[in-house]
Each structure stands twice: as structure tokens, then as C-alpha cells.
Enzyme design. Sequence first.
Site, PDB file in Angstrom:
ATOM      1  N   ASP A 130     -92.264  21.632 -20.826  1.00 44.67           N
ATOM      2  CA  ASP A 130     -92.122  23.162 -20.646  1.00 44.67           C
ATOM      3  C   ASP A 130     -93.381  23.771 -20.506  1.00 44.67           C
ATOM      4  N   CYS A 184     -75.368  18.792  -3.971  1.00 41.44           N
ATOM      5  CA  CYS A 184     -74.459  20.118  -4.050  1.00 41.44           C
ATOM      6  C   CYS A 184     -73.491  20.302  -2.742  1.00 41.44           C
ATOM      7  N   CYS A 187     -71.078  23.641  -1.943  1.00 37.63           N
ATOM      8  CA  CYS A 187     -70.736  24.449  -3.083  1.00 37.63           C
ATOM      9  C   CYS A 187     -71.651  25.415  -3.081  1.00 37.63           C
ATOM     10  N   CYS A 190     -72.738  28.521  -8.059  1.00 40.37           N
ATOM     11  CA  CYS A 190     -73.764  29.109  -8.840  1.00 40.37           C
ATOM     12  C   CYS A 190     -74.202  30.340  -8.443  1.00 40.37           C
ATOM     13  N   CYS A 194     -73.862  34.373 -10.439  1.00 41.54           N
ATOM     14  CA  CYS A 194     -75.127  35.099 -10.884  1.00 41.54           C
ATOM     15  C   CYS A 194     -74.885  36.592 -10.734  1.00 41.54           C
ATOM     16  N   CYS A 210     -83.746  38.023 -12.806  1.00 35.84           N
ATOM     17  CA  CYS A 210     -82.944  37.011 -13.582  1.00 35.84           C
ATOM     18  C   CYS A 210     -82.820  37.610 -14.908  1.00 35.84           C
ATOM     19  N   CYS A 237     -79.731  33.263 -20.212  1.00 36.05           N
ATOM     20  CA  CYS A 237     -78.570  33.503 -19.273  1.00 36.05           C
ATOM     21  C   CYS A 237     -78.001  32.207 -19.022  1.00 36.05           C
ATOM     22  N   CYS A 240     -75.104  30.848 -14.199  1.00 38.85           N
ATOM     23  CA  CYS A 240     -75.183  29.808 -12.865  1.00 38.85           C
ATOM     24  C   CYS A 240     -75.141  28.540 -13.354  1.00 38.85           C
ATOM     25  N   CYS A 244     -71.223  25.371 -12.781  1.00 35.62           N
ATOM     26  CA  CYS A 244     -71.225  24.252 -11.866  1.00 35.62           C
ATOM     27  C   CYS A 244     -70.598  23.143 -12.078  1.00 35.62           C
TER      28      CYS A 244
HETATM   29  C1  B12 Z   1     -90.925  29.441 -15.202  1.00 40.51           C
HETATM   30  C2  B12 Z   1     -89.849  29.240 -15.757  1.00 40.51           C
HETATM   31  C3  B12 Z   1     -88.435  29.872 -15.813  1.00 40.51           C
HETATM   32  C4  B12 Z   1     -88.474  31.285 -15.214  1.00 40.51           C
HETATM   33  C5  B12 Z   1     -88.301  31.042 -13.577  1.00 40.51           C
HETATM   34  C6  B12 Z   1     -87.031  30.090 -13.340  1.00 40.51           C
HETATM   35  C7  B12 Z   1     -87.383  29.348 -12.215  1.00 40.51           C
HETATM   36  N1  B12 Z   1     -86.163  28.769 -11.545  1.00 40.51           N
HETATM   37  O1  B12 Z   1     -88.399  29.014 -11.766  1.00 40.51           O
HETATM   38  C8  B12 Z   1     -87.348  31.977 -15.791  1.00 40.51           C
HETATM   39  C9  B12 Z   1     -87.964  32.748 -17.031  1.00 40.51           C
HETATM   40  C10 B12 Z   1     -86.322  32.790 -14.939  1.00 40.51           C
HETATM   41  C11 B12 Z   1     -86.743  30.691 -16.327  1.00 40.51           C
HETATM   42  C12 B12 Z   1     -85.242  30.842 -16.604  1.00 40.51           C
HETATM   43  C13 B12 Z   1     -84.457  29.515 -16.998  1.00 40.51           C
HETATM   44  N2  B12 Z   1     -85.038  28.484 -17.264  1.00 40.51           N
HETATM   45 CO1  B12 Z   1     -87.041  28.015 -17.203  1.00 40.51          CO
HETATM   46  N3  B12 Z   1     -88.557  27.392 -16.893  1.00 40.51           N
HETATM   47  C14 B12 Z   1     -89.655  27.799 -16.223  1.00 40.51           C
HETATM   48  C15 B12 Z   1     -90.694  26.675 -16.161  1.00 40.51           C
HETATM   49  C16 B12 Z   1     -91.825  27.030 -17.247  1.00 40.51           C
HETATM   50  C17 B12 Z   1     -91.559  26.804 -14.737  1.00 40.51           C
HETATM   51  C18 B12 Z   1     -90.534  26.548 -13.322  1.00 40.51           C
HETATM   52  C19 B12 Z   1     -91.244  26.641 -12.225  1.00 40.51           C
HETATM   53  O2  B12 Z   1     -92.248  26.093 -11.981  1.00 40.51           O
HETATM   54  N4  B12 Z   1     -90.725  27.668 -11.551  1.00 40.51           N
HETATM   55  C20 B12 Z   1     -91.228  28.113 -10.040  1.00 40.51           C
HETATM   56  C21 B12 Z   1     -90.465  28.008  -9.117  1.00 40.51           C
HETATM   57  C22 B12 Z   1     -90.857  28.183  -7.761  1.00 40.51           C
HETATM   58  O3  B12 Z   1     -90.003  26.548  -9.013  1.00 40.51           O
HETATM   59  P1  B12 Z   1     -88.752  25.669  -8.770  1.00 40.51           P
HETATM   60  O4  B12 Z   1     -87.648  26.460  -9.592  1.00 40.51           O
HETATM   61  O5  B12 Z   1     -88.930  24.165  -9.001  1.00 40.51           O
HETATM   62  O6  B12 Z   1     -88.556  26.071  -7.196  1.00 40.51           O
HETATM   63  C23 B12 Z   1     -88.407  25.412  -6.248  1.00 40.51           C
HETATM   64  C24 B12 Z   1     -87.240  25.150  -5.499  1.00 40.51           C
HETATM   65  O7  B12 Z   1     -86.614  26.391  -5.570  1.00 40.51           O
HETATM   66  C25 B12 Z   1     -88.038  24.793  -4.050  1.00 40.51           C
HETATM   67  N5  B12 Z   1     -87.350  25.881  -3.143  1.00 40.51           N
HETATM   68  C26 B12 Z   1     -87.465  27.086  -3.001  1.00 40.51           C
HETATM   69  N6  B12 Z   1     -87.138  27.545  -1.982  1.00 40.51           N
HETATM   70  C27 B12 Z   1     -86.565  26.710  -1.387  1.00 40.51           C
HETATM   71  C28 B12 Z   1     -85.855  26.780   0.020  1.00 40.51           C
HETATM   72  C29 B12 Z   1     -85.252  25.473   0.683  1.00 40.51           C
HETATM   73  C30 B12 Z   1     -84.425  25.673   1.652  1.00 40.51           C
HETATM   74  C31 B12 Z   1     -85.363  24.395  -0.332  1.00 40.51           C
HETATM   75  C32 B12 Z   1     -84.815  23.131   0.038  1.00 40.51           C
HETATM   76  C33 B12 Z   1     -86.164  24.383  -1.408  1.00 40.51           C
HETATM   77  C34 B12 Z   1     -86.635  25.597  -1.723  1.00 40.51           C
HETATM   78  O8  B12 Z   1     -89.255  24.908  -4.165  1.00 40.51           O
HETATM   79  C35 B12 Z   1     -89.672  25.470  -5.256  1.00 40.51           C
HETATM   80  C36 B12 Z   1     -90.872  24.698  -5.639  1.00 40.51           C
HETATM   81  O9  B12 Z   1     -90.769  23.356  -6.134  1.00 40.51           O
HETATM   82  C37 B12 Z   1     -89.904  25.401 -16.254  1.00 40.51           C
HETATM   83  C38 B12 Z   1     -90.794  24.258 -17.196  1.00 40.51           C
HETATM   84  C39 B12 Z   1     -91.780  23.718 -16.035  1.00 40.51           C
HETATM   85  N7  B12 Z   1     -93.093  23.547 -16.526  1.00 40.51           N
HETATM   86  O10 B12 Z   1     -91.522  23.150 -15.397  1.00 40.51           O
HETATM   87  C40 B12 Z   1     -89.128  25.868 -17.133  1.00 40.51           C
HETATM   88  C41 B12 Z   1     -87.366  25.355 -17.081  1.00 40.51           C
HETATM   89  C42 B12 Z   1     -87.186  25.027 -15.449  1.00 40.51           C
HETATM   90  N8  B12 Z   1     -86.475  26.206 -17.412  1.00 40.51           N
HETATM   91  C43 B12 Z   1     -85.318  25.677 -18.006  1.00 40.51           C
HETATM   92  C44 B12 Z   1     -84.369  26.235 -18.560  1.00 40.51           C
HETATM   93  C45 B12 Z   1     -83.161  25.538 -19.174  1.00 40.51           C
HETATM   94  C46 B12 Z   1     -84.125  27.678 -18.002  1.00 40.51           C
HETATM   95  C47 B12 Z   1     -82.612  28.667 -18.119  1.00 40.51           C
HETATM   96  C48 B12 Z   1     -81.552  27.585 -17.840  1.00 40.51           C
HETATM   97  C49 B12 Z   1     -82.800  29.188 -19.639  1.00 40.51           C
HETATM   98  C50 B12 Z   1     -81.775  29.895 -19.994  1.00 40.51           C
HETATM   99  N9  B12 Z   1     -80.544  29.757 -19.865  1.00 40.51           N
HETATM  100  O11 B12 Z   1     -81.758  31.281 -20.170  1.00 40.51           O
HETATM  101  C51 B12 Z   1     -82.937  29.636 -17.102  1.00 40.51           C
HETATM  102  C52 B12 Z   1     -82.410  29.261 -15.735  1.00 40.51           C
HETATM  103  C53 B12 Z   1     -82.484  30.219 -14.709  1.00 40.51           C
HETATM  104  C54 B12 Z   1     -82.773  29.317 -13.282  1.00 40.51           C
HETATM  105  N10 B12 Z   1     -81.536  29.793 -12.475  1.00 40.51           N
HETATM  106  O12 B12 Z   1     -83.632  28.811 -12.971  1.00 40.51           O
HETATM  107  C55 B12 Z   1     -85.448  24.080 -17.987  1.00 40.51           C
HETATM  108  C56 B12 Z   1     -84.721  23.521 -16.846  1.00 40.51           C
HETATM  109  C57 B12 Z   1     -84.036  22.219 -17.168  1.00 40.51           C
HETATM  110  C58 B12 Z   1     -83.486  21.671 -15.956  1.00 40.51           C
HETATM  111  N11 B12 Z   1     -82.340  20.698 -16.260  1.00 40.51           N
HETATM  112  O13 B12 Z   1     -83.679  22.028 -15.018  1.00 40.51           O
HETATM  113  C59 B12 Z   1     -87.036  23.863 -17.639  1.00 40.51           C
HETATM  114  C60 B12 Z   1     -87.649  22.614 -17.005  1.00 40.51           C
HETATM  115  C61 B12 Z   1     -87.829  23.698 -19.255  1.00 40.51           C
HETATM  116  C62 B12 Z   1     -87.633  22.257 -19.850  1.00 40.51           C
HETATM  117  N12 B12 Z   1     -88.754  21.772 -20.166  1.00 40.51           N
HETATM  118  O14 B12 Z   1     -86.592  22.017 -20.196  1.00 40.51           O
HETATM  119  N13 B12 Z   1     -87.277  29.592 -16.220  1.00 40.51           N
HETATM  120  S1  SF4 Z   2     -72.752  25.101  -8.833  1.00 41.92           S
HETATM  121 FE1  SF4 Z   2     -74.008  23.290  -9.130  1.00 41.92          FE
HETATM  122  S2  SF4 Z   2     -73.140  21.841  -7.388  1.00 41.92           S
HETATM  123 FE2  SF4 Z   2     -72.690  23.848  -6.931  1.00 41.92          FE
HETATM  124  S3  SF4 Z   2     -74.265  24.692  -5.600  1.00 41.92           S
HETATM  125 FE3  SF4 Z   2     -74.810  25.335  -7.844  1.00 41.92          FE
HETATM  126  S4  SF4 Z   2     -75.943  23.408  -8.331  1.00 41.92           S
HETATM  127 FE4  SF4 Z   2     -74.957  22.738  -6.559  1.00 41.92          FE
HETATM  128  S1  SF4 Z   3     -79.860  32.660 -15.485  1.00 31.05           S
HETATM  129 FE1  SF4 Z   3     -78.889  32.126 -13.314  1.00 31.05          FE
HETATM  130  S2  SF4 Z   3     -76.846  33.425 -13.300  1.00 31.05           S
HETATM  131 FE2  SF4 Z   3     -78.369  34.125 -15.162  1.00 31.05          FE
HETATM  132  S3  SF4 Z   3     -79.387  35.924 -13.963  1.00 31.05           S
HETATM  133 FE3  SF4 Z   3     -80.658  33.932 -13.998  1.00 31.05          FE
HETATM  134  S4  SF4 Z   3     -80.182  33.195 -11.983  1.00 31.05           S
HETATM  135 FE4  SF4 Z   3     -78.617  34.573 -12.297  1.00 31.05          FE
END
Ligand code: B12
Ligand code: SF4
Ligand code: SF4
Length: 340
Positions: A130, A184, A187, A190, A194, A210, A237, A240, A244
Site C-alpha cells: 500500500d 470486463c 460490462c 461499477c 458510483c 471519490c 466506499c 463500485c 462487480c
Molecule cells: C491512491 C490510492 C487510492 C486513492 C485513489 C484511487 C485510485 N483508483 O488510484 C483513493 C483514496 C481514492 C483510493 C480508494 C480505494 N482504494 Co486505494 N490505493 C491507492 C494507492 C495508495 C495508489 C494507487 C495509485 O497509484 N493510483 C493512481 C492511479 C492513476 O493509478 P491506477 O488506478 O493504477 O490508474 C491506472 C489505470 O486507471 C490506467 N488508466 C487510466 N486511464 C486509462 C484509460 C484507458 C483507456 C486505459 C486502458 C487505462 C487507463 O492507467 C493508470 C496508471 O496505471 C494504492 C496502493 C499502491 N501503492 O498502489 C491503494 C489501492 C489501490 N487501494 C486499494 C483499495 C482496497 C481501495 C478502496 C477499495 C478502499 C475503499 N473501500 O474505500 C477504494 C477503491 C476506489 C477505486 N475505485 O479505486 C487497494 C486495491 C486492491 C485491488 N484489489 O485493486 C490498493 C492496491 C491497496 C492495497 N495494497 O491493497 N485508493
Molecule cells: S463491474 Fe467488474 S466486470 Fe464490470 S466493468 Fe466494472 S470491473 Fe469490469
Molecule cells: S469507491 Fe468507487 S463507487 Fe465509491 S465513490 Fe469511489 S469510485 Fe465511486
Amino acid sequence: MSKGQQNDVSLKDSLREAALSLGFCAFGVCAPSVPVTAARYREWIEQGEQGGMDWMARDLERRLDPTQVLKGVKSVISLGLNYYQPKPERRGEVAAYALGGDYHKLFNSRLKQFCEILRSHGGENRPYADTGPILEKPTAQLAGLGWQGKHTNLVHEKFGNWLFLGTVLTTLDLPPDAPAKDRCGSCHRCIDACPTGAITGPYRMDARRCISYLTIEHRGAIPLELRALVGGHLYGCDDCIAACPWNRWAVATKEERFSPRPLPDPVVLLGWTQEDFDRELAGMAMRRTKLQGLKRNACIVLGNTGAVGDVPALEVAALDEDEVVAEAAQWALGQIRARL
Ligand code: B12
Ligand code: SF4
Ligand code: SF4
């Protein structure tokens, strides 16, 4: 296959077994490359979508490139830990990951044990869960654990969305797994689930909208226009990830540490002192939001779901010496009175 390659394969098999016997449920290996999604990460930062999480913009090159984190790194091991469990019914929803004891402690102690095993094979290692400078989701996808779904989290074919991720950089040379394919399809459940529109398109999320960010990471007042959308979420939260369809085969975690601990109703939280907070939330991840953040969140939940019985406690909170709490309580009173 040469003898050297065979040795690497059997070493990897024995490491997988060791990881599973330590309680991890998923294991995979990838090469230490910059993920193809690194450009997306840069875009995300440029657009300020990380909100107040300033640390995400620091040390960018290091975060995107494992070779800058550990000199001589040859392999990256990705590990998953199942945390699925049915949620207790309560006013003030808490994300599943935070219901019990802080997962970081358990994950880090398991990672430490795993690294001792790696060291016995001669590797130098850096474990992260993390908080480290690692893109854990793209790494896990490369290592074959699952794919980043449209909500951006990692989805595992068997455990669904309920996996914590951890990563170990190692100087041991291990054969990589095949990257996981995106499953995915068409689908978009998610995205539809949201409440705040934080998933701005497939695979894109704006952390500033978020609820997980707003209720855990964000300091200060929650923006007015998002408060009603936060609904009954007290901390984090799951909307999302819970929506799934790949969760259908999820099995309850065996980790007792993750069992839900008791937490009073939001109206009771409003009366907590710092001592109450320290005592009641000892060892829990929920401490991250601090007492002020928790009371602020409780006010938002009460503003959205509360009734006349909640008014006296909110009236006291409206005089809180903390401006953020006081303002959130005044807002909640206004919401309840408007409903009455
Ligand atoms: C910052 C962070 C957050 C932030 C930002 C969320 C986010 N999506 O990044 C906040 C506080 C909102 C958050 C929330 C949550 N988090 Co968090 N978070 C992190 C952290 C510390 C960094 C993630 C990161 O680098 N984000 C930056 C974004 C830009 O990166 P990304 O999501 O990988 O984005 C990529 C894709 O979206 C893609 N992309 C973007 N645009 C496009 C467009 C196209 C066309 C395509 C193909 C791809 C693409 O490229 C991006 C770069 O790789 C990680 C731990 C870690 N070190 O990785 C935990 C982590 C991701 N979190 C985790 C969890 C559990 C959560 C929550 C479920 C907690 C909760 N229940 O409240 C929520 C889920 C919200 C969500 N829908 O993401 C877990 C996820 C486990 C898993 N199975 O994936 C992690 C991995 C922690 C852990 N070690 O377990 N989190
Ligand atoms: S709900 Fe699950 S399977 Fe459907 S688009 Fe989201 S991540 Fe993909
Ligand atoms: S955790 Fe998922 S459903 Fe909840 S606000 Fe963030 S992106 Fe939306």
C-alpha cells in the site's frame, strides 16, 4: 529447458507454496519494467486528479520504475490477500477493508516472513504493501493476478474484488507469469454504481470525487456539492467493487484479524473524546481519518440519513471548537430540518 531455467522454475514453485502457506491467496511474478499505463499515471497527476494526496506527485520517476527503487532488481513478486466478508448492517457504512484490525500490520508481518524465505535463497528484497512507491495494481496485472477493471481496481477471477495487494522487489531471477487479460467486456456495472460520478469513464477515476478519498484522505470540509452524494458512507466506499459480477465466487476470509469490530452509531461518535477514539479504534485502519475527520463524516451521514432524534447531538457538535466539525454539524441540522 536448461538446468538453470529448471532451477528457477522449481524455486518459483517453492516460493509460491511458501506464499500460500503464509496465508496469501495469490502469487505471481513479472519483470521489473515500467508499466505501459505509466503515461496514464502522469496524465492523472497533470490533471490534479489526486486531489490533496500530494505525495502521489512526488518522486514520480521512482514510483513508475522499480529499477530505481532497488538496485539490481530482477523480478517483481505480486501477492494478494483475501479480505472478503459479509458486512454488518449498520447506520454509517464502513468499507469492508476497514471493519476489523488494520490490514497493514498483518500484511507487513507476512511480507517480512516471506522475505526471510527469499533471503535464504540469496535474494536482496524490498517488500511493500500500500504505502510504498509502487503501482501495485498494474504490477499485479503484469504478474497475472488479475486485471484492472473499469473502476481501476484489480479483479481476480476467483476472489473477485476483495484482495489486498503487496509487492516484493527481489534480486532473484524468477521466470515471469503471463499478464492477465482484461475480462470486463461490455460490462459497466461499477461505473453505474458510483454515487458521485468519480469513475469518469472506463479505467479512469477522479479521486477528488471519490467517497473513499473524501471520507479517508481528504482533510478539511467535504465540498458542499458532494455531501448529499456521500449518502450513508461513514468511512470509505465499496459501491463500485461490490457491484462487480466477478465477486460471485468470492469466499469469506479466514483471517480472524479482519472480523468486524463493534462501532457505535454515528450519533454516538459525535460525542467521542480523543481518549474514546484512541481506545475504541486501537489497531484499526479507521484511525487514519483522525477524530476530526470521523466526526465530520458522522455529521454528513446524519445530514443524509438522520431524523429528529439526532438533532440534540448535532446541536452540541455545531458548537465544536473544530471549525470543520461545527460547520458539518450545522449543515446536517439544516438538512434534517428541511426534511421535517
Ligand atoms: C491512491 C490510492 C487510492 C486513492 C485513489 C484511487 C485510485 N483508483 O488510484 C483513493 C483514496 C481514492 C483510493 C480508494 C480505494 N482504494 Co486505494 N490505493 C491507492 C494507492 C495508495 C495508489 C494507487 C495509485 O497509484 N493510483 C493512481 C492511479 C492513476 O493509478 P491506477 O488506478 O493504477 O490508474 C491506472 C489505470 O486507471 C490506467 N488508466 C487510466 N486511464 C486509462 C484509460 C484507458 C483507456 C486505459 C486502458 C487505462 C487507463 O492507467 C493508470 C496508471 O496505471 C494504492 C496502493 C499502491 N501503492 O498502489 C491503494 C489501492 C489501490 N487501494 C486499494 C483499495 C482496497 C481501495 C478502496 C477499495 C478502499 C475503499 N473501500 O474505500 C477504494 C477503491 C476506489 C477505486 N475505485 O479505486 C487497494 C486495491 C486492491 C485491488 N484489489 O485493486 C490498493 C492496491 C491497496 C492495497 N495494497 O491493497 N485508493
Ligand atoms: S463491474 Fe467488474 S466486470 Fe464490470 S466493468 Fe466494472 S470491473 Fe469490469
Ligand atoms: S469507491 Fe468507487 S463507487 Fe465509491 S465513490 Fe469511489 S469510485 Fe465511486
